[in-house]
Scaffold this motif. Structure first.
Motif, PDB file in Angstrom:
ATOM      1  N   PHE A 132       0.841  -1.209   0.000  1.00 36.85           N
ATOM      2  CA  PHE A 132       0.000   0.000   0.000  1.00 36.85           C
ATOM      3  C   PHE A 132       0.866   1.245   0.000  1.00 36.85           C
ATOM      4  N   CYS A 133       0.252   2.371  -0.344  1.00 33.08           N
ATOM      5  CA  CYS A 133       0.903   3.665  -0.252  1.00 33.08           C
ATOM      6  C   CYS A 133      -0.022   4.603   0.528  1.00 33.08           C
ATOM      7  N   GLU A 155      -1.922   2.536 -10.398  1.00 35.95           N
ATOM      8  CA  GLU A 155      -1.176   2.189  -9.187  1.00 35.95           C
ATOM      9  C   GLU A 155      -1.640   0.823  -8.666  1.00 35.95           C
ATOM     10  N   PRO A 156      -0.753  -0.184  -8.656  1.00 34.79           N
ATOM     11  CA  PRO A 156      -1.189  -1.521  -8.245  1.00 34.79           C
ATOM     12  C   PRO A 156      -1.365  -1.680  -6.734  1.00 34.79           C
ATOM     13  N   GLY A 180     -13.161   4.959 -12.455  1.00 33.86           N
ATOM     14  CA  GLY A 180     -14.218   4.014 -12.800  1.00 33.86           C
ATOM     15  C   GLY A 180     -15.058   3.671 -11.595  1.00 33.86           C
ATOM     16  N   GLY A 181     -16.359   3.633 -11.776  1.00 37.36           N
ATOM     17  CA  GLY A 181     -17.268   3.388 -10.665  1.00 37.36           C
ATOM     18  C   GLY A 181     -17.153   2.023 -10.039  1.00 37.36           C
ATOM     19  N   GLU A 182     -16.507   1.081 -10.740  1.00 35.67           N
ATOM     20  CA  GLU A 182     -16.415  -0.282 -10.224  1.00 35.67           C
ATOM     21  C   GLU A 182     -15.204  -0.513  -9.334  1.00 35.67           C
ATOM     22  N   ARG A 183     -14.281   0.434  -9.292  1.00 37.56           N
ATOM     23  CA  ARG A 183     -13.104   0.273  -8.404  1.00 37.56           C
ATOM     24  C   ARG A 183     -13.597   0.219  -6.959  1.00 37.56           C
ATOM     25  N   ARG A 184     -13.115  -0.739  -6.185  1.00 40.52           N
ATOM     26  CA  ARG A 184     -13.577  -0.902  -4.809  1.00 40.52           C
ATOM     27  C   ARG A 184     -12.812   0.003  -3.847  1.00 40.52           C
ATOM     28  N   ALA A 185     -13.483   0.335  -2.757  1.00 39.52           N
ATOM     29  CA  ALA A 185     -12.864   1.185  -1.741  1.00 39.52           C
ATOM     30  C   ALA A 185     -13.566   0.951  -0.410  1.00 39.52           C
ATOM     31  N   ALA A 186     -13.001   1.526   0.627  1.00 41.33           N
ATOM     32  CA  ALA A 186     -13.621   1.494   1.956  1.00 41.33           C
ATOM     33  C   ALA A 186     -13.478   2.886   2.564  1.00 41.33           C
ATOM     34  N   VAL A 187     -14.562   3.388   3.102  1.00 39.37           N
ATOM     35  CA  VAL A 187     -14.547   4.678   3.782  1.00 39.37           C
ATOM     36  C   VAL A 187     -14.703   4.404   5.276  1.00 39.37           C
ATOM     37  N   CYS A 188     -13.669   4.743   6.029  1.00 38.50           N
ATOM     38  CA  CYS A 188     -13.659   4.489   7.473  1.00 38.50           C
ATOM     39  C   CYS A 188     -13.796   5.820   8.200  1.00 38.50           C
ATOM     40  N   ARG A 189     -14.778   5.937   9.056  1.00 37.76           N
ATOM     41  CA  ARG A 189     -14.955   7.196   9.774  1.00 37.76           C
ATOM     42  C   ARG A 189     -15.052   6.953  11.276  1.00 37.76           C
ATOM     43  N   GLU A 190     -14.568   7.938  12.029  1.00 36.48           N
ATOM     44  CA  GLU A 190     -14.626   7.891  13.493  1.00 36.48           C
ATOM     45  C   GLU A 190     -13.997   6.612  14.046  1.00 36.48           C
ATOM     46  N   LEU A 191     -12.849   6.228  13.532  1.00 39.67           N
ATOM     47  CA  LEU A 191     -12.193   4.996  13.962  1.00 39.67           C
ATOM     48  C   LEU A 191     -11.921   5.002  15.464  1.00 39.67           C
ATOM     49  N   VAL A 220      -9.809   6.884   3.896  1.00 44.13           N
ATOM     50  CA  VAL A 220     -10.281   6.109   2.741  1.00 44.13           C
ATOM     51  C   VAL A 220      -9.193   5.128   2.302  1.00 44.13           C
ATOM     52  N   VAL A 221      -9.614   3.905   2.004  1.00 43.55           N
ATOM     53  CA  VAL A 221      -8.700   2.909   1.427  1.00 43.55           C
ATOM     54  C   VAL A 221      -9.210   2.597   0.026  1.00 43.55           C
ATOM     55  N   LEU A 222      -8.351   2.811  -0.953  1.00 45.56           N
ATOM     56  CA  LEU A 222      -8.710   2.603  -2.355  1.00 45.56           C
ATOM     57  C   LEU A 222      -8.023   1.346  -2.874  1.00 45.56           C
ATOM     58  N   GLU A 223      -8.774   0.486  -3.498  1.00 43.05           N
ATOM     59  CA  GLU A 223      -8.222  -0.745  -4.056  1.00 43.05           C
ATOM     60  C   GLU A 223      -7.177  -0.436  -5.120  1.00 43.05           C
ATOM     61  N   GLY A 224      -6.115  -1.220  -5.156  1.00 41.77           N
ATOM     62  CA  GLY A 224      -5.096  -1.041  -6.184  1.00 41.77           C
ATOM     63  C   GLY A 224      -5.631  -1.416  -7.558  1.00 41.77           C
ATOM     64  N   ALA A 225      -5.017  -0.869  -8.595  1.00 41.06           N
ATOM     65  CA  ALA A 225      -5.445  -1.143  -9.963  1.00 41.06           C
ATOM     66  C   ALA A 225      -5.090  -2.567 -10.352  1.00 41.06           C
ATOM     67  N   THR A 226      -5.939  -3.181 -11.135  1.00 42.85           N
ATOM     68  CA  THR A 226      -5.669  -4.517 -11.657  1.00 42.85           C
ATOM     69  C   THR A 226      -4.745  -4.405 -12.857  1.00 42.85           C
ATOM     70  N   ALA A 227      -3.683  -5.169 -12.839  1.00 41.15           N
ATOM     71  CA  ALA A 227      -2.726  -5.111 -13.939  1.00 41.15           C
ATOM     72  C   ALA A 227      -3.360  -5.612 -15.232  1.00 41.15           C
ATOM     73  N   VAL A 228      -3.157  -4.877 -16.297  1.00 38.87           N
ATOM     74  CA  VAL A 228      -3.678  -5.261 -17.607  1.00 38.87           C
ATOM     75  C   VAL A 228      -2.504  -5.705 -18.483  1.00 38.87           C
ATOM     76  N   ALA A 229      -2.617  -6.902 -19.001  1.00 36.72           N
ATOM     77  CA  ALA A 229      -1.522  -7.436 -19.819  1.00 36.72           C
ATOM     78  C   ALA A 229      -1.312  -6.574 -21.058  1.00 36.72           C
ATOM     79  N   ALA A 230      -0.077  -6.211 -21.315  1.00 40.80           N
ATOM     80  CA  ALA A 230       0.245  -5.374 -22.462  1.00 40.80           C
ATOM     81  C   ALA A 230       0.376  -6.223 -23.724  1.00 40.80           C
ATOM     82  N   GLU A 231       0.009  -5.626 -24.858  1.00 42.85           N
ATOM     83  CA  GLU A 231       0.217  -6.263 -26.154  1.00 42.85           C
ATOM     84  C   GLU A 231       1.530  -5.748 -26.727  1.00 42.85           C
TER      85      GLU A 231
END
Length: 276
Positions: A132-133, A155-156, A180-191, A220-231
């Motif tokens: 993570f970063c 960013e992976p 993209g709206g499908e990227r997953r995340a978590a919003v943590c408040r008042e931990l 906020v925790v944002l899911e890393g990007a899924t690697a896309v195989a290059a052509e």
């Protein structure tokens, strides 16, 4: 003389998270440098600790002017305890400059570990967080914020950041638009607090939820990007750019080749493209 700068993590909300070492440090430090002196005194009172040292304020606006005296205190053999309102000093809070100043003087610096919104949110996110970063706060202006998210498009690693409650709705909407709206995340408040809440879902879902308003301190925790195989064909232009800059073709292919595309395959693709 045994002076030192001591960085100490403070509870994010639940005072029971305070370590025994923090209690001792509050009671015995010669100087307590606090982001908010009132909150630090309230914390000490809640812990049943009496601060015997001098208490000085140390927040963003006075950080630079306070540095010389605090560094001098350490150099003269005093223990300076640095605390912020919550969590670890230097992590999006005052502290870095004081640490750097002491390090430059070869003065002792140590740390009392403890609560951290970053690692707590990562653990609660339900996302892959082996790597993570941490990226502080997003820019406030929409254009700059969208550019900031553009940098995270590929960013992976999972990305952790803080956001103010009155900006979280716009922030999540921009994240969904850029990533993209499908990227997953978590919003943590008042931990760790009474009304702790963790919302998990896609950016589109979270943006819709936040539109009604969100209160509290937010991580906020944002899911890393899924690697896309290059052509191979997609990498030809980059190889040719390196060749034009003076690299040998084989060396350029070795530099550009990825896990999914071998340098030999890329070399042959470049030769074929040149024939075409």
């Amino acid at each position: 003389m045994n002076g030192s700068l001591v960085l100490a993590a403070t509870p994010m909300g639940d005072v029971r998270d305070a370590s025994e070492r923090l209690k001792v440090a509050l009671a015995t430090a010669d100087v307590v440098a606090a982001e908010d002196t009132r909150r630090t005194k309230h914390l000490a009172s809640a812990l049943g600790v009496t601060i015997t040292g001098k208490v000085v304020s140390f927040y963003d606006q006075v950080e630079t002017t306070r540095l010389p005296a605090l560094v001098a205190d350490v150099a003269e053999g005093r223990t300076v305890l640095l605390v912020t309102d919550a969590g670890m000093p230097s992590v999006s809070d005052p502290g870095y400059r004081l640490v750097a100043a002491c390090v430059a003087r070869d003065l002792p610096v140590t740390c009392l570990p403890g609560p951290s919104a970053v690692t707590t949110a990562l653990a609660l996110s339900g996302l892959p967080v082996e790597r993570f970063c941490f990226d502080g706060f997003p820019p406030r202006k929409q254009g700059q914020r969208r550019t900031w998210f553009e940098a995270l498009r590929t960013e992976p690693r999972a990305c952790v950041f803080f956001e103010a409650p009155h900006r979280i709705a716009d922030c999540l909407a921009d994240a969904a638009a850029v990533l993209g709206g499908e990227r997953r995340a978590a919003v943590c408040r008042e931990l760790t607090k009474t009304y702790e809440e963790v919302r998990r879902g896609t950016l589109a879902e979270l943006a819709e939820w936040a539109a009604d308003g969100v209160r509290g301190e937010i991580t906020v925790v944002l899911e890393g990007a899924t690697a896309v195989a290059a052509e191979p064909a997609d990498l030809v232009d980059e190889v040719e750019r390196l060749v034009a800059a003076g690299e040998r073709l084989k060396d350029a292919c070795a530099m550009v080749a990825t896990a999914g595309v071998s340098k030999r395959e890329l070399y042959e693709t470049v030769l074929a493209a040149r024939k075409d």
